[in-house]
Design an enzyme around this catalytic site. Structure first.
Site, PDB file in Angstrom:
ATOM      1  N   TRP A 102       0.831  -1.220   0.000  1.00 28.15           N
ATOM      2  CA  TRP A 102       0.000   0.000   0.000  1.00 28.15           C
ATOM      3  C   TRP A 102       0.855   1.255   0.000  1.00 28.15           C
ATOM      4  O   TRP A 102       0.539   2.242  -0.656  1.00 28.15           O
ATOM      5  CB  TRP A 102      -0.977  -0.018   1.178  1.00 28.15           C
ATOM      6  CG  TRP A 102      -1.963  -1.131   1.068  1.00 28.15           C
ATOM      7  CD1 TRP A 102      -2.104  -2.198   1.910  1.00 28.15           C
ATOM      8  CD2 TRP A 102      -2.937  -1.332   0.021  1.00 28.15           C
ATOM      9  NE1 TRP A 102      -3.093  -3.035   1.461  1.00 28.15           N
ATOM     10  CE2 TRP A 102      -3.625  -2.526   0.314  1.00 28.15           C
ATOM     11  CE3 TRP A 102      -3.292  -0.605  -1.124  1.00 28.15           C
ATOM     12  CZ2 TRP A 102      -4.653  -3.018  -0.497  1.00 28.15           C
ATOM     13  CZ3 TRP A 102      -4.315  -1.101  -1.935  1.00 28.15           C
ATOM     14  CH2 TRP A 102      -4.979  -2.285  -1.618  1.00 28.15           C
ATOM     15  N   ASP A 172      -1.216   6.495   6.553  1.00 26.96           N
ATOM     16  CA  ASP A 172      -2.330   5.605   6.214  1.00 26.96           C
ATOM     17  C   ASP A 172      -2.478   4.609   7.358  1.00 26.96           C
ATOM     18  O   ASP A 172      -1.592   3.784   7.594  1.00 26.96           O
ATOM     19  CB  ASP A 172      -1.996   4.887   4.894  1.00 26.96           C
ATOM     20  CG  ASP A 172      -3.015   3.821   4.502  1.00 26.96           C
ATOM     21  OD1 ASP A 172      -3.967   3.575   5.265  1.00 26.96           O
ATOM     22  OD2 ASP A 172      -2.842   3.236   3.413  1.00 26.96           O
ATOM     23  N   LYS A 196     -11.569  -2.122   7.039  1.00 24.15           N
ATOM     24  CA  LYS A 196     -10.697  -3.065   7.718  1.00 24.15           C
ATOM     25  C   LYS A 196     -11.138  -3.199   9.175  1.00 24.15           C
ATOM     26  O   LYS A 196     -11.580  -4.240   9.593  1.00 24.15           O
ATOM     27  CB  LYS A 196      -9.236  -2.604   7.654  1.00 24.15           C
ATOM     28  CG  LYS A 196      -8.749  -2.294   6.236  1.00 24.15           C
ATOM     29  CD  LYS A 196      -8.562  -3.530   5.373  1.00 24.15           C
ATOM     30  CE  LYS A 196      -8.469  -3.243   3.879  1.00 24.15           C
ATOM     31  NZ  LYS A 196      -7.302  -2.534   3.425  1.00 24.15           N
TER      32      LYS A 196
HETATM   33  C1  PLP Z   1      -6.903  -1.966   2.164  1.00 26.42           C
HETATM   34  C2  PLP Z   1      -5.897  -0.913   2.268  1.00 26.42           C
HETATM   35  C3  PLP Z   1      -5.848   0.155   1.346  1.00 26.42           C
HETATM   36  C4  PLP Z   1      -6.776   0.251   0.160  1.00 26.42           C
HETATM   37  O1  PLP Z   1      -8.065   0.511   0.583  1.00 26.42           O
HETATM   38  P1  PLP Z   1      -9.238   0.832  -0.442  1.00 26.42           P
HETATM   39  O2  PLP Z   1     -10.260   1.420   0.458  1.00 26.42           O
HETATM   40  O3  PLP Z   1      -9.633  -0.460  -1.052  1.00 26.42           O
HETATM   41  O4  PLP Z   1      -8.740   1.790  -1.443  1.00 26.42           O
HETATM   42  C5  PLP Z   1      -4.902   1.127   1.548  1.00 26.42           C
HETATM   43  N1  PLP Z   1      -4.035   1.082   2.566  1.00 26.42           N
HETATM   44  C6  PLP Z   1      -4.053   0.073   3.462  1.00 26.42           C
HETATM   45  C7  PLP Z   1      -3.076   0.069   4.590  1.00 26.42           C
HETATM   46  C8  PLP Z   1      -4.980  -0.944   3.343  1.00 26.42           C
HETATM   47  O5  PLP Z   1      -4.991  -1.945   4.227  1.00 26.42           O
END
Ligand code: PLP
Length: 361
Positions: A102, A172, A196
């Protein structure tokens, strides 16, 4: 009765049963208004209360200072990979620490908008550790330093934030959002997709320091992609993901009722310890990342045989342990043990692994 499995999915992921049952109860007639939340105008008084309470509960949980805006946005975490440079890259330079897929995607996306320097990486050892971030070559011109704080796929987590040498930190936290207390003031922007550890898919919550919200975005930035547009409109410049906001709000209330983020951290540490302790003692299974950087949320593990991995995943599934297959780029197994995974779920998984080990060693 409900016939529910133990769901170890990395995302979309397990939600608290209490929350699902409450939503079920309110499905046809939300609090006497004669319609479902899915059917109501986002401009209605009823929805206004939902979004306001949702925001306030998140502010309470994370102790968000008044000079930060909470934005409920669409496009998931992935659209933030573009929105962040569009709004912050005034010098067209940013520094990225690449600790997984990511972070790498975010770094690649930023290259569309300017110079995105990879100032550290753990790709040399398949992202199995967090690099030392105490004295990195931060670029003098950098508009921000970017990290992904919990690496969902590889199962590592920062235990200490990088030394950004005074630069803005952007993080993030998609997969460790609300898993433990957080000091929002350390960040310029801290954001995460909610699917998540919080709610249903389809929304990202971006917590942005007010002084970063300006009209001074990169040329060509779409109206919807300016934080200012969204902040000025209270996340309702256009129709937001109403139902997702409603569900997240319910999860925030569940978290508050269960003692908030300190209590969550204690629970999560206890849960993770059960699984990691077993992995450390097992003669068949082992974790794939260095101990000191292990994630509390995503636990990848393997055996020494691809056939045995496949057999384990199949038998676990038959026994009611779902979504244990590792991400396709890592292989093996991964157990995501988010807030809503009860300790009994982890205990049951470990008991099942022990039994499998005895039968197959
Ligand atoms: C799942 C995830 C993403 C992507 O998320 P989307 O909402 O599908 O764009 C980005 N960063 C991390 C750390 C993730 O676990």
């Amino acid at each position: 009765m409900l016939n529910r499995v133990y769901n170890f999915s990395a995302g979309p992921a397990v939600l608290p049963e209490e929350v699902l049952l409450e939503a079920q109860e309110e499905m046809m007639n939300y609090r006497g208004c004669g319609m479902s939340v899915m059917e109501m105008s986002h401009r209605s008084k009823m929805f206004d209360e939902i979004i306001e309470e949702c925001q306030q509960d998140l502010r309470d949980l994370m102790n968000i200072p008044d000079n930060y805006k909470v934005l409920f946005l669409q496009g998931g975490a992935s659209l933030q990979f573009a929105q962040i440079p569009m709004n912050l890259m005034k010098n067209r330079v940013a520094d990225y620490i690449v600790t997984g897929q990511w972070a790498k995607k975010a770094w690649q996306e930023a290259q569309i908008y300017g110079t995105a320097n990879k100032i550290a990486s753990s790709e040399d050892k398949t992202f199995s550790y967090i690099p030392d971030c105490s004295d990195l070559p931060i670029s003098p011109e950098a508009d921000y330093v970017y990290i992904c704080e919990n690496n969902t796929i590889f199962g590592t987590e920062y235990k200490k934030l990088p030394n950004t040498k005074g630069k803005l930190l952007v993080s993030d936290i998609s997969s460790n959002f609300l898993s433990k207390p957080v000091d929002v003031e350390k960040y310029g922007i801290v954001y995460g997709g909610v699917q998540k550890n919080i709610g249903p898919a389809g929304m990202v919550i971006s917590i942005v320091r007010e002084d970063l919200i300006t009209d001074d975005c990169l040329e060509g930035t779409p109206t919807m992609m300016k934080f200012k547009t969204q902040a000025d409109a209270g996340s309702m410049y256009n129709t937001p993901n109403c139902y997702c906001i409603y569900m997240c709000g319910k999860v925030f209330k569940w978290l508050k009722k269960n003692g908030g983020l300190s209590a969550m951290q204690q629970r999560n540490e206890a849960k993770a310890k059960i699984l990691y302790d077993y992995l450390d003692s097992s003669n068949m299974f082992r974790g794939t990342v260095v101990k000191e950087d292990r994630s509390l949320m995503n636990v990848p593990f393997v055996t020494d045989s691809a056939d045995l991995n496949a057999k384990f995943i199949a038998e676990a599934k038959a026994a009611g342990f779902e979504n244990l297959k590792g991400h396709r780029v890592v292989g093996g197994m991964r157990a995501s043990i988010y807030n809503a995974m009860p300790q009994e779920g982890v205990e049951a998984l470990v008991a099942f692994m022990k039994k499998f080990e005895e039968e197959n060693l």
